[in-house]
Design a protein around this motif. Structure first.
Motif, PDB file in Angstrom:
ATOM      1  N   HIS A   1      -0.068  25.541 -37.200  1.00  0.00           N
ATOM      2  CA  HIS A   1       0.466  24.201 -37.927  1.00  0.00           C
ATOM      3  C   HIS A   1       1.626  24.764 -38.861  1.00  0.00           C
ATOM      4  CE1 HIS A   1      -2.584  21.178 -37.065  1.00  0.00           C
ATOM      5  NE2 HIS A   1      -2.416  21.661 -36.221  1.00  0.00           N
ATOM      6  N   LYS A   2       1.678  25.819 -39.467  1.00  0.00           N
ATOM      7  CA  LYS A   2       2.785  26.445 -40.462  1.00  0.00           C
ATOM      8  C   LYS A   2       3.866  26.551 -39.504  1.00  0.00           C
ATOM      9  CE  LYS A   2       0.816  27.593 -44.870  1.00  0.00           C
ATOM     10  NZ  LYS A   2       1.449  26.897 -45.682  1.00  0.00           N
TER      11      LYS A   2
ATOM     12  N   VAL B   1       2.945  18.057 -38.586  1.00  0.00           N
ATOM     13  CA  VAL B   1       1.464  18.424 -38.596  1.00  0.00           C
ATOM     14  C   VAL B   1       0.776  18.461 -39.842  1.00  0.00           C
ATOM     15  CG1 VAL B   1       2.063  19.357 -36.198  1.00  0.00           C
ATOM     16  CG2 VAL B   1       2.299  20.632 -38.293  1.00  0.00           C
ATOM     17  N   PRO B   2      -0.390  18.364 -39.863  1.00  0.00           N
ATOM     18  CA  PRO B   2      -1.176  18.632 -41.199  1.00  0.00           C
ATOM     19  C   PRO B   2      -1.063  20.219 -41.652  1.00  0.00           C
ATOM     20  CG  PRO B   2      -2.752  18.401 -39.463  1.00  0.00           C
ATOM     21  CD  PRO B   2      -1.537  18.074 -38.833  1.00  0.00           C
TER      22      PRO B   2
ATOM     23  N   SER C   1      -2.055  20.796 -45.414  1.00  0.00           N
ATOM     24  CA  SER C   1      -2.663  21.048 -46.558  1.00  0.00           C
ATOM     25  C   SER C   1      -3.989  20.936 -46.448  1.00  0.00           C
ATOM     26  CB  SER C   1      -1.965  19.825 -47.751  1.00  0.00           C
ATOM     27  OG  SER C   1      -2.327  18.693 -47.289  1.00  0.00           O
ATOM     28  N   CYS C   2      -4.973  21.286 -47.357  1.00  0.00           N
ATOM     29  CA  CYS C   2      -6.337  21.046 -47.263  1.00  0.00           C
ATOM     30  C   CYS C   2      -6.672  19.562 -47.035  1.00  0.00           C
ATOM     31  CB  CYS C   2      -6.900  21.422 -48.433  1.00  0.00           C
ATOM     32  SG  CYS C   2      -6.826  23.156 -48.924  1.00  0.00           S
ATOM     33  N   GLY C   3      -6.249  18.704 -47.803  1.00  0.00           N
ATOM     34  CA  GLY C   3      -6.848  17.365 -47.604  1.00  0.00           C
ATOM     35  C   GLY C   3      -6.370  16.571 -46.234  1.00  0.00           C
ATOM     36  N   GLN C   4      -5.319  16.967 -45.548  1.00  0.00           N
ATOM     37  CA  GLN C   4      -4.870  16.483 -44.458  1.00  0.00           C
ATOM     38  C   GLN C   4      -5.920  16.576 -43.257  1.00  0.00           C
ATOM     39  OE1 GLN C   4      -1.052  18.155 -44.621  1.00  0.00           O
ATOM     40  NE2 GLN C   4      -0.320  16.247 -44.323  1.00  0.00           N
TER      41      GLN C   4
ATOM     42  N   GLY D   1      -5.483  15.790 -27.660  1.00  0.00           N
ATOM     43  CA  GLY D   1      -4.235  15.807 -28.759  1.00  0.00           C
ATOM     44  C   GLY D   1      -4.011  17.089 -28.528  1.00  0.00           C
ATOM     45  N   HIS D   2      -4.524  18.178 -28.565  1.00  0.00           N
ATOM     46  CA  HIS D   2      -3.953  19.566 -28.486  1.00  0.00           C
ATOM     47  C   HIS D   2      -3.465  19.963 -27.279  1.00  0.00           C
ATOM     48  CE1 HIS D   2      -5.285  19.765 -32.519  1.00  0.00           C
ATOM     49  NE2 HIS D   2      -4.708  20.885 -32.714  1.00  0.00           N
TER      50      HIS D   2
END
Length: 130
Positions: free
Chosen positions: A110-111, A120-121, A123-126, A52-53
């Protein structure tokens, strides 16, 4: 130079090039990212897709920033890389994935992508699914 010698040398060069290309580093498939031995994780391991990357044009050296392009690629938890406990410092395991001010870390990259409008994810839970 004779035509035979030219063709022979060309074939040798082609075979050598093909051999070097097949010896290039091959990324493993999907894997789980977890801490090195001796470091206790506070969250679940993260599912990671090299494919994916790669499809997103992320180059190996973006994350494996000490790789010379020839030797075997080491994971972030390898001895001497990001194998230290804690949340601060260049060699902290946490830093490799969560540093916000660098595109070398998952969260930092990702940010940056999120600000550019990419899904893109962040947050922690993602990433750390329960």
């Amino acid at each position: 130079m004779s035509r035979f010698l030219t063709v022979t040398l060309s074939l040798c060069a082609l075979l050598l090039g093909a051999g070097l290309a097949s010896a290039a580093a091959q990324a493993p498939g999907d894997l789980k990212l977890g801490p090195p031995a001796g470091i206790k994780a506070s969250k679940a391991m993260v599912e990671f897709s090299h494919a994916g990357h790669g499809a997103a044009d992320v180059q190996c050296v973006t994350c494996h920033h000490t790789w010379d392009g020839k030797s075997d690629i080491q994971g972030c938890a390898a001895t001497g890389c990001h194998d230290q406990p804690g949340k601060k410092g260049e060699t902290a395991f946490y830093t490799a994935f969560h540093a916000k001010k660098t595109d070398r870390s998952c969260l930092g990259c990702h940010k940056t992508l999120k600000k550019a409008g990419k899904a893109v994810p962040v947050s922690c839970g993602q990433c750390h699914e329960k």
